[in-house]
Design a protein around this motif. Structure first.
Motif, PDB file in Angstrom:
ATOM      1  N   GLY A  43      50.266  37.346  42.373  1.00 20.21           N
ATOM      2  CA  GLY A  43      49.998  36.702  41.097  1.00 20.21           C
ATOM      3  C   GLY A  43      49.629  37.692  40.011  1.00 20.21           C
ATOM      4  N   ILE A  44      48.980  37.174  38.985  1.00 19.38           N
ATOM      5  CA  ILE A  44      48.579  37.950  37.820  1.00 19.38           C
ATOM      6  C   ILE A  44      47.072  38.208  37.874  1.00 19.38           C
ATOM      7  CG2 ILE A  44      48.372  37.932  35.298  1.00 19.38           C
ATOM      8  CD1 ILE A  44      50.877  36.266  35.187  1.00 19.38           C
ATOM      9  N   HIS A  45      46.693  39.430  37.541  1.00 19.58           N
ATOM     10  CA  HIS A  45      45.281  39.796  37.428  1.00 19.58           C
ATOM     11  C   HIS A  45      44.932  39.961  35.952  1.00 19.58           C
ATOM     12  CE1 HIS A  45      41.469  41.918  38.359  1.00 19.58           C
ATOM     13  NE2 HIS A  45      41.773  42.631  37.285  1.00 19.58           N
ATOM     14  N   LEU A  46      43.865  39.296  35.514  1.00 15.85           N
ATOM     15  CA  LEU A  46      43.369  39.400  34.142  1.00 15.85           C
ATOM     16  C   LEU A  46      41.908  39.816  34.202  1.00 15.85           C
ATOM     17  CD1 LEU A  46      44.652  35.904  32.929  1.00 15.85           C
ATOM     18  CD2 LEU A  46      45.831  38.059  32.579  1.00 15.85           C
ATOM     19  N   ASN A  47      41.505  40.749  33.331  1.00 13.85           N
ATOM     20  CA  ASN A  47      40.080  41.034  33.276  1.00 13.85           C
ATOM     21  C   ASN A  47      39.659  41.467  31.885  1.00 13.85           C
ATOM     22  OD1 ASN A  47      39.599  43.982  32.957  1.00 13.85           O
ATOM     23  ND2 ASN A  47      40.612  44.184  34.950  1.00 13.85           N
ATOM     24  N   TYR A  48      38.387  41.271  31.610  1.00 13.27           N
ATOM     25  CA  TYR A  48      37.779  41.732  30.360  1.00 13.27           C
ATOM     26  C   TYR A  48      36.653  42.673  30.757  1.00 13.27           C
ATOM     27  CZ  TYR A  48      36.061  41.780  25.585  1.00 13.27           C
ATOM     28  OH  TYR A  48      35.691  42.177  24.321  1.00 13.27           O
ATOM     29  N   SER A  49      36.652  43.885  30.179  1.00  8.44           N
ATOM     30  CA  SER A  49      35.744  44.922  30.665  1.00  8.44           C
ATOM     31  C   SER A  49      34.877  45.503  29.562  1.00  8.44           C
ATOM     32  CB  SER A  49      36.537  46.038  31.345  1.00  8.44           C
ATOM     33  OG  SER A  49      37.410  46.667  30.415  1.00  8.44           O
ATOM     34  N   TRP A  50      33.737  46.043  30.001  1.00 10.96           N
ATOM     35  CA  TRP A  50      32.813  46.798  29.155  1.00 10.96           C
ATOM     36  C   TRP A  50      32.738  48.207  29.743  1.00 10.96           C
ATOM     37  CZ3 TRP A  50      32.466  41.845  30.710  1.00 10.96           C
ATOM     38  CH2 TRP A  50      32.292  40.859  29.722  1.00 10.96           C
ATOM     39  N   LEU A  67      45.435  43.856  32.045  1.00 12.48           N
ATOM     40  CA  LEU A  67      46.424  42.953  32.639  1.00 12.48           C
ATOM     41  C   LEU A  67      47.195  43.672  33.734  1.00 12.48           C
ATOM     42  CD1 LEU A  67      48.163  40.295  32.522  1.00 12.48           C
ATOM     43  CD2 LEU A  67      49.555  41.465  30.805  1.00 12.48           C
ATOM     44  N   GLY A  68      47.490  42.967  34.812  1.00 12.95           N
ATOM     45  CA  GLY A  68      48.281  43.560  35.887  1.00 12.95           C
ATOM     46  C   GLY A  68      48.736  42.520  36.882  1.00 12.95           C
ATOM     47  N   LEU A  69      49.193  43.004  38.038  1.00 13.58           N
ATOM     48  CA  LEU A  69      49.658  42.155  39.122  1.00 13.58           C
ATOM     49  C   LEU A  69      48.691  42.241  40.286  1.00 13.58           C
ATOM     50  CD1 LEU A  69      53.461  43.017  39.015  1.00 13.58           C
ATOM     51  CD2 LEU A  69      52.329  41.013  38.040  1.00 13.58           C
ATOM     52  N   PHE A  79      38.337  38.041  56.382  1.00 16.49           N
ATOM     53  CA  PHE A  79      38.670  39.286  55.693  1.00 16.49           C
ATOM     54  C   PHE A  79      40.023  39.207  55.001  1.00 16.49           C
ATOM     55  CE2 PHE A  79      35.586  40.695  58.852  1.00 16.49           C
ATOM     56  CZ  PHE A  79      34.778  41.534  58.103  1.00 16.49           C
ATOM     57  N   ARG A  80      40.079  39.779  53.785  1.00 15.61           N
ATOM     58  CA  ARG A  80      41.321  39.873  53.028  1.00 15.61           C
ATOM     59  C   ARG A  80      41.441  41.268  52.428  1.00 15.61           C
ATOM     60  NH1 ARG A  80      42.465  34.174  49.792  1.00 15.61           N
ATOM     61  NH2 ARG A  80      42.161  32.796  51.578  1.00 15.61           N
ATOM     62  N   ALA A  81      42.684  41.724  52.297  1.00 15.84           N
ATOM     63  CA  ALA A  81      42.971  42.998  51.631  1.00 15.84           C
ATOM     64  C   ALA A  81      43.481  42.700  50.234  1.00 15.84           C
ATOM     65  CB  ALA A  81      44.011  43.788  52.418  1.00 15.84           C
ATOM     66  N   GLN A  82      42.848  43.288  49.242  1.00 14.25           N
ATOM     67  CA  GLN A  82      43.160  43.031  47.845  1.00 14.25           C
ATOM     68  C   GLN A  82      43.699  44.293  47.184  1.00 14.25           C
ATOM     69  OE1 GLN A  82      42.935  40.274  46.007  1.00 14.25           O
ATOM     70  NE2 GLN A  82      42.977  41.022  43.915  1.00 14.25           N
ATOM     71  N   THR A  83      44.873  44.206  46.549  1.00 15.54           N
ATOM     72  CA  THR A  83      45.446  45.325  45.806  1.00 15.54           C
ATOM     73  C   THR A  83      45.906  44.819  44.448  1.00 15.54           C
ATOM     74  OG1 THR A  83      46.263  46.331  47.849  1.00 15.54           O
ATOM     75  CG2 THR A  83      47.186  47.140  45.787  1.00 15.54           C
ATOM     76  N   GLU A  84      45.592  45.569  43.398  1.00 15.42           N
ATOM     77  CA  GLU A  84      46.044  45.232  42.051  1.00 15.42           C
ATOM     78  C   GLU A  84      46.798  46.407  41.454  1.00 15.42           C
ATOM     79  OE1 GLU A  84      42.192  44.472  40.598  1.00 15.42           O
ATOM     80  OE2 GLU A  84      41.965  42.795  41.995  1.00 15.42           O
ATOM     81  N   MET A  85      47.742  46.109  40.579  1.00 16.70           N
ATOM     82  CA  MET A  85      48.487  47.136  39.865  1.00 16.70           C
ATOM     83  C   MET A  85      48.366  46.853  38.382  1.00 16.70           C
ATOM     84  SD  MET A  85      51.611  47.948  42.297  1.00 16.70           S
ATOM     85  CE  MET A  85      51.261  48.182  44.046  1.00 16.70           C
ATOM     86  N   LEU A  86      47.604  47.681  37.703  1.00 19.44           N
ATOM     87  CA  LEU A  86      47.252  47.437  36.313  1.00 19.44           C
ATOM     88  C   LEU A  86      48.006  48.407  35.418  1.00 19.44           C
ATOM     89  CD1 LEU A  86      43.389  47.059  36.798  1.00 19.44           C
ATOM     90  CD2 LEU A  86      45.169  45.313  37.027  1.00 19.44           C
ATOM     91  N   ALA A 223      39.997  37.317  36.719  1.00 16.18           N
ATOM     92  CA  ALA A 223      40.613  36.169  37.388  1.00 16.18           C
ATOM     93  C   ALA A 223      41.922  36.621  38.005  1.00 16.18           C
ATOM     94  CB  ALA A 223      40.857  35.030  36.400  1.00 16.18           C
ATOM     95  N   ASN A 224      42.206  36.168  39.221  1.00 17.27           N
ATOM     96  CA  ASN A 224      43.480  36.382  39.889  1.00 17.27           C
ATOM     97  C   ASN A 224      44.171  35.026  40.035  1.00 17.27           C
ATOM     98  OD1 ASN A 224      43.323  39.226  40.356  1.00 17.27           O
ATOM     99  ND2 ASN A 224      41.830  38.832  41.962  1.00 17.27           N
ATOM    100  N   ILE A 225      45.340  34.899  39.425  1.00 16.23           N
ATOM    101  CA  ILE A 225      46.039  33.620  39.350  1.00 16.23           C
ATOM    102  C   ILE A 225      47.376  33.742  40.076  1.00 16.23           C
ATOM    103  CG2 ILE A 225      46.983  31.862  37.807  1.00 16.23           C
ATOM    104  CD1 ILE A 225      45.080  33.027  35.633  1.00 16.23           C
TER     105      ILE A 225
END
Length: 236
Positions: A43-50, A67-69, A79-86, A223-225
């Motif tokens: 899915g899509i990864h969205l975040n707002y950062s400081w 924004l990323g995947l 247990f889950r393995a989480q990977t994002e590509m931003l 959020a991961n959608i």
């Protein structure tokens, strides 16, 4: 299944390197059905950062939308393995004291202004998540980033209007940045495919060339959608 997971991650990563942020939504729409399965969520990864940089005197926080995947592989019930590509990912610092640009006219224009250090990366956060029965999870893992662009953005207000100047600092920002992430989140019931969370990033690498050590620091809400029809029917 794990082999398919890593193969999918590598394929999409190669596409992101080639096309960067504008291709992310298109990739999601193309591959959403094929990559989602009983164990794999895409899915899509969205975040707002400081964002802040350590040992940067008198600086403040830089806010950024990223924004990323997202790939999430179910190892077991806990247990889950989480990977994002931003591909759209910014770190840095804000409210840096104005420094000389080497030009008297420019220095006079921006003397009462402010500077933001905006460093854009192609980033891959990876984490192992421990999931509780109610959907709350804790996560931790490494985070690898490659610098794409780096600018100090000078801003000033004048009677004639606002001024902005971007100074390219790519040559003094290190190409690679290595760090770690920890966070907590929640998989929204009942399917546990959409998640929201809070995450902290701490850097191991020195951000800038030169004397002293400076490291990235970041807080983010995200959020991961999931994408694709099959993502709606994942079994738990």
């Amino acid at each position: 299944m794990m082999k398919k997971y890593f193969t999918s991650v590598l394929i999409v990563f190669a596409l992101l390197v080639s096309y960067k942020a504008p291709a992310q939504i298109l990739l999601g729409l193309i591959f959403g059905d094929d990559l989602n399965s009983e164990k794999l969520i895409f899915g899509i990864h969205l975040n707002y950062s400081w964002n802040d940089i350590s040992n940067l005197p008198e600086s403040g926080s830089l806010n950024a939308f990223n924004l990323g995947l997202n790939f999430n592989y179910k190892i077991s019930d806990k247990f889950r393995a989480q990977t994002e590509m931003l591909a759209k990912y910014t770190r840095g610092a804000g409210d840096i004291p104005v420094y000389s640009l080497g030009d008297e006219h420019l220095d006079a224009l921006y003397a009462d202004g402010k500077v933001s250090r905006e460093i854009k990366y192609l980033s891959i956060p990876m984490a192992i998540q421990y999931l509780t029965a109610i959907g709350v999870y804790a996560e931790a893992g490494p985070h690898v980033s490659m610098r794409i662009k780096a600018n100090d953005v000078f801003e000033a207000d004048t009677p004639e209007g606002s001024l902005e100047l971007k100074r390219n600092i790519k040559d003094v920002v290190n190409l690679w940045d290595f760090g770690w992430i920890v966070g907590v989140g929640y998989y929204i019931a009942p399917l546990k495919t959409t998640s929201v969370g809070v995450r902290y990033y701490g850097g191991f690498s020195d951000v800038m060339d030169g004397p002293g050590k400076q490291h990235h620091q970041q807080w983010a809400v995200y959020a991961n959608i999931p994408l694709g029809r099959k993502g709606k029917d994942l079994k738990e």
